[in-house]
Design a protein around this motif. Structure first.
Motif, PDB file in Angstrom:
ATOM      1  N   THR A 198       0.878  -1.029  -0.048  1.00 18.91           N
ATOM      2  CA  THR A 198       0.188  -0.164  -0.010  1.00 18.91           C
ATOM      3  C   THR A 198       0.739   1.156  -0.135  1.00 18.91           C
ATOM      4  O   THR A 198       1.856   1.395   0.895  1.00 18.91           O
ATOM      5  N   GLU A 202      -1.715   6.275   0.501  1.00 23.85           N
ATOM      6  CA  GLU A 202      -3.071   5.597   0.513  1.00 23.85           C
ATOM      7  C   GLU A 202      -3.362   4.716   1.642  1.00 23.85           C
ATOM      8  O   GLU A 202      -4.378   3.960   1.769  1.00 23.85           O
ATOM      9  N   SER A 203      -2.543   4.627   2.643  1.00 29.04           N
ATOM     10  CA  SER A 203      -2.629   3.909   3.937  1.00 29.04           C
ATOM     11  C   SER A 203      -3.727   4.169   4.567  1.00 29.04           C
ATOM     12  O   SER A 203      -4.240   5.292   4.968  1.00 29.04           O
ATOM     13  N   THR A 204      -4.572   3.213   5.086  1.00 30.93           N
ATOM     14  CA  THR A 204      -5.620   3.588   6.034  1.00 30.93           C
ATOM     15  C   THR A 204      -5.466   2.770   7.215  1.00 30.93           C
ATOM     16  O   THR A 204      -6.545   2.891   8.157  1.00 30.93           O
ATOM     17  N   ASP A 205      -4.210   2.436   7.536  1.00 30.97           N
ATOM     18  CA  ASP A 205      -3.935   1.716   8.825  1.00 30.97           C
ATOM     19  C   ASP A 205      -3.926   2.835   9.928  1.00 30.97           C
ATOM     20  O   ASP A 205      -3.258   3.977   9.812  1.00 30.97           O
ATOM     21  N   PRO A 206      -4.494   2.694  10.934  1.00 34.87           N
ATOM     22  CA  PRO A 206      -4.911   3.833  12.110  1.00 34.87           C
ATOM     23  C   PRO A 206      -3.614   4.037  12.995  1.00 34.87           C
ATOM     24  O   PRO A 206      -3.425   4.756  13.756  1.00 34.87           O
ATOM     25  N   TYR A 208       0.773   3.673  13.200  1.00 38.26           N
ATOM     26  CA  TYR A 208       2.140   3.387  12.435  1.00 38.26           C
ATOM     27  C   TYR A 208       3.046   2.689  13.595  1.00 38.26           C
ATOM     28  O   TYR A 208       3.276   3.089  14.278  1.00 38.26           O
TER      29      TYR A 208
END
Length: 255
Positions: A198, A202-206, A208
């Protein structure tokens, strides 16, 4: 593409650079990284491609906007590639200090405009933060772009197996095939495959977390380097250069 005037800072004399500064030239400062790029590409890909796009863009606007391409910075933040070997990385504080000193030097050389052109995804967050600080510290205008962000549309339209650049992938391999074909280890192309990743924007990971790239891909490749061609690479390089050239004409005014 025909090339007329010399645009590279380190190929010009001090007197010639003084004239360009008086003319209100924009200084492009390419930065990349020196890091593993799978079994088939050299470690200098990010550095080489950022510099190549800058050089092409400068020639595209030669008759409209004076541009100088500073020597490219071959080092960046590449800690996530260190486990593969063959990688050189800076600390965050060193990267900021290096760029701060270079931008101050460009300011003192009489130039009013700097555009840092990045070719390595790992540098992006650090460069955004640095631009804010430099804008407060310097009396000149300093901007930042990724060449692959400026040229995202042509990249998306050109690639067959992915929407944007990944790592040692169809796109990066194609560009090296076009610009520096002798550096591609073609006998290793069948191994130049890895999972899709990804893109950071464009990452949707809440949350890091910092992880080694080796956790993501054992081959060191993300994407499909085996689908690369020199024709795709030439289209991407020229398309990204044209997008950068358009920014130079529309966002940086001449004196």
């Amino acid at each position: 593409m025909s090339e007329t005037n010399e645009v590279r800072w380190n190929h010009l004399t001090a007197a010639e650079l003084n004239v360009l500064a008086e003319r209100g030239a924009v200084v492009l400062l390419p930065i990349g990284s020196t890091e593993q790029h799978g079994p088939h590409l050299p470690t200098g890909v990010d550095d080489f491609m950022a510099a190549e796009v800058c050089r092409r863009a400068a020639h595209m606007v030669d008759k409209r906007t004076p541009v100088v391409v500073a020597p490219s910075i071959p080092f960046g933040l590449a800690e996530h590639h260190m486990l593969f070997g063959g990688t050189l990385t800076l600390s965050l504080s060193t990267l900021h200090a290096l760029l701060r000193d270079l931008c101050r030097s460009i300011d003192r050389a009489g130039f009013d405009w700097i555009l840092i052109v990045n070719g390595h995804g790992g540098n992006m967050t650090a460069l955004h933060a640095l631009i804010t600080e430099l804008t407060a510290e310097l009396s000149i205008s300093v901007g930042f772009t990724n060449y692959f962000t400026a040229g995202r549309m042509v990249i998306r339209e050109t690639l067959e197996t992915q929407d944007g650049l990944m790592h040692a992938c169809e796109g990066e391999t194609s560009m090296v095939m076009a610009a520096l074909p002798h550096l591609v280890r073609t006998q290793e192309l069948d191994k130049a495959v890895g999972p899709a990743i990804t893109l950071p924007a464009e990452s949707t990971d809440p949350v890091y977390f910092a992880v080694s790239f080796r956790v993501i891909t054992e081959s060191g490749v993300a994407g499909n380097g085996d689908k690369a061609t020199a024709e795709k690479g030439e289209r991407i390089l020229d398309g990204c250069a044209q997008a950068l050239a358009d920014l130079l004409v529309t966002r940086f005014r001449r004196r």
